[in-house]
Enzyme design. Structure first.
Site, PDB file in Angstrom:
ATOM      1  N   ASP A   1       3.845   2.971  -4.272  1.00 46.74           N
ATOM      2  CA  ASP A   1       2.971   3.883  -5.005  1.00 46.74           C
ATOM      3  C   ASP A   1       2.848   3.301  -6.403  1.00 46.74           C
ATOM      4  O   ASP A   1       3.811   3.323  -7.178  1.00 46.74           O
ATOM      5  CB  ASP A   1       3.581   5.284  -5.045  1.00 46.74           C
ATOM      6  CG  ASP A   1       2.736   6.276  -5.830  1.00 46.74           C
ATOM      7  OD1 ASP A   1       1.710   5.881  -6.414  1.00 46.74           O
ATOM      8  OD2 ASP A   1       3.121   7.469  -5.873  1.00 46.74           O
ATOM      9  N   VAL A   2       1.685   2.758  -6.747  1.00 45.55           N
ATOM     10  CA  VAL A   2       1.558   2.063  -8.028  1.00 45.55           C
ATOM     11  C   VAL A   2       1.709   2.998  -9.222  1.00 45.55           C
ATOM     12  O   VAL A   2       1.954   2.539 -10.348  1.00 45.55           O
ATOM     13  CB  VAL A   2       0.229   1.290  -8.129  1.00 45.55           C
ATOM     14  CG1 VAL A   2       0.145   0.209  -7.070  1.00 45.55           C
ATOM     15  CG2 VAL A   2      -0.978   2.217  -8.070  1.00 45.55           C
TER      16      VAL A   2
ATOM     17  N   LYS B 213     -11.144   4.036 -15.148  1.00 38.03           N
ATOM     18  CA  LYS B 213     -11.605   2.678 -14.890  1.00 38.03           C
ATOM     19  C   LYS B 213     -11.971   1.953 -16.188  1.00 38.03           C
ATOM     20  O   LYS B 213     -11.692   0.751 -16.331  1.00 38.03           O
ATOM     21  CB  LYS B 213     -12.787   2.696 -13.922  1.00 38.03           C
ATOM     22  CG  LYS B 213     -12.395   3.071 -12.498  1.00 38.03           C
ATOM     23  CD  LYS B 213     -11.409   2.061 -11.892  1.00 38.03           C
ATOM     24  CE  LYS B 213     -11.132   2.308 -10.425  1.00 38.03           C
ATOM     25  NZ  LYS B 213     -10.242   1.294  -9.826  1.00 38.03           N
TER      26      LYS B 213
ATOM     27  N   ASP C 258       0.850  -1.188   0.000  1.00 38.49           N
ATOM     28  CA  ASP C 258       0.000   0.000   0.000  1.00 38.49           C
ATOM     29  C   ASP C 258       0.887   1.240   0.000  1.00 38.49           C
ATOM     30  O   ASP C 258       2.024   1.198   0.495  1.00 38.49           O
ATOM     31  CB  ASP C 258      -0.914   0.005   1.228  1.00 38.49           C
ATOM     32  CG  ASP C 258      -2.103   0.932   1.071  1.00 38.49           C
ATOM     33  OD1 ASP C 258      -3.194   0.436   0.731  1.00 38.49           O
ATOM     34  OD2 ASP C 258      -1.949   2.158   1.280  1.00 38.49           O
TER      35      ASP C 258
ATOM     36  N   TYR D 154     -12.519   9.742 -13.448  1.00 40.68           N
ATOM     37  CA  TYR D 154     -12.643   8.450 -12.780  1.00 40.68           C
ATOM     38  C   TYR D 154     -13.222   7.410 -13.743  1.00 40.68           C
ATOM     39  O   TYR D 154     -12.691   6.298 -13.864  1.00 40.68           O
ATOM     40  CB  TYR D 154     -13.516   8.574 -11.542  1.00 40.68           C
ATOM     41  CG  TYR D 154     -13.550   7.310 -10.709  1.00 40.68           C
ATOM     42  CD1 TYR D 154     -12.526   7.019  -9.818  1.00 40.68           C
ATOM     43  CD2 TYR D 154     -14.609   6.405 -10.821  1.00 40.68           C
ATOM     44  CE1 TYR D 154     -12.539   5.858  -9.055  1.00 40.68           C
ATOM     45  CE2 TYR D 154     -14.630   5.245 -10.067  1.00 40.68           C
ATOM     46  CZ  TYR D 154     -13.598   4.973  -9.190  1.00 40.68           C
ATOM     47  OH  TYR D 154     -13.618   3.813  -8.454  1.00 40.68           O
TER      48      TYR D 154
ATOM     49  N   THR E 135     -16.130   1.367   1.693  1.00 44.00           N
ATOM     50  CA  THR E 135     -14.689   1.520   1.856  1.00 44.00           C
ATOM     51  C   THR E 135     -14.393   2.929   2.367  1.00 44.00           C
ATOM     52  O   THR E 135     -15.294   3.750   2.518  1.00 44.00           O
ATOM     53  CB  THR E 135     -13.975   1.314   0.508  1.00 44.00           C
ATOM     54  OG1 THR E 135     -14.404   2.347  -0.396  1.00 44.00           O
ATOM     55  CG2 THR E 135     -14.294  -0.058  -0.081  1.00 44.00           C
TER      56      THR E 135
END
Length: 264
Positions: free
Chosen positions: A64-65, A176, A42, A172, A207
């Protein structure tokens, strides 16, 4: 469901991104309970440590992806320690709380949202770098680790927003939808090397991201004709199923998990 499959992942090594909270944390717990050695990664290293600390077979990592070098480093660390990676679940992602506030304000005022014209380059890039670029970085690293061994399962966490796009949330939705297409394209390539790639596309889920959603938007998602907000564990069960041998014939699938809000 998680307790019903002890030994399902015995002897397997798993890496989960976004593991410090929400769906990612639930996936870590499921995989560990089902026998996997799990690396919980994470951007919030302390959150990853807190999740891993609960479990006997979990180890925290910080990543950090959006930074490809960091992704390559954590994959390399896992391979160095165990010689392989069998399962990857990529749950890391971000939303845009400011855009959500603008949408909520418009809903309260009973007017159309005005977001795109106000959306700055930084906000656009932040969401797309994590949600789309990050998915590419993880998929690429997973293939590099798995393809030479001729086996592996990768699950990406997308979003129902890729299909039921929300007015005022273009970055967003685009990130996605792009992640879905990316995962499906990679899936068609990866299966030739014995690696399966699939996607779960959740609807509203309880979440930390949902907790930051303004009340006006949360009420908009509430509908007595469909299931309420999903629990993270419910989405984790789908992700873990996709990673398991039970889903051996699923390749490039995008499973909607939106409680009946819409179908495609």
């Amino acid at each position: 469901m998680g307790g019903e499959y002890p030994g399902r992942f015995d002897g397997q090594v798993a890496l989960v991104t976004g593991a410090g909270s929400g769906i990612g944390a639930a996936v870590v717990r499921r995989l560990a309970a089902q026998g996997a050695e799990v690396f919980a990664a994470d951007i919030d290293g302390r959150a990853a440590e807190a999740v891993a600390k609960e479990l006997a077979r979990a180890h925290p990592l910080t990543v950090d992806v959006a930074e490809s070098a960091e992704v390559d480093q954590v994959f390399g660390e896992v391979v160095q320690r165990h010689g392989r990676i069998d399962v990857v679940v990529h749950a890391a992602g971000v939303d845009d709380p400011t855009a959500k506030e603008w949408i909520a304000e418009a809903r309260i005022a009973d007017r159309p949202p005005e977001v795109t014209g106000r959306l700055g380059d930084h906000a656009w890039r932040r969401v797309t770098r994590v949600n789309l670029d990050g998915t590419f970085h993880v998929l690429r690293a997973a293939l590099r680790a798995m393809a030479p061994r001729g086996s592996g399962a990768v699950v990406t966490v997308g979003s129902s927003s890729a299909y039921d796009t929300q007015a005022g949330y273009p970055h967003y939705a685009a990130s996605k939808a792009g992640a879905h297409a990316l995962s499906q394209s990679v899936a068609k390539e990866a299966i030739a090397f014995g690696v399966r790639v699939n996607t779960v596309a959740p609807g509203p889920t309880e979440t930390g991201m949902a907790a930051r959603t303004p009340a006006a938007l949360r009420h908009g998602f509430a509908d007595p004709r469909v299931r309420p907000y999903a629990a993270p564990e419910e989405i984790a069960d789908i992700a873990v199923f996709l990673a398991s041998d039970e889903a051996v014939n699923l390749v490039g699938a995008v499973l909607l998990a939106n409680g009946g809000r819409f179908t495609i």
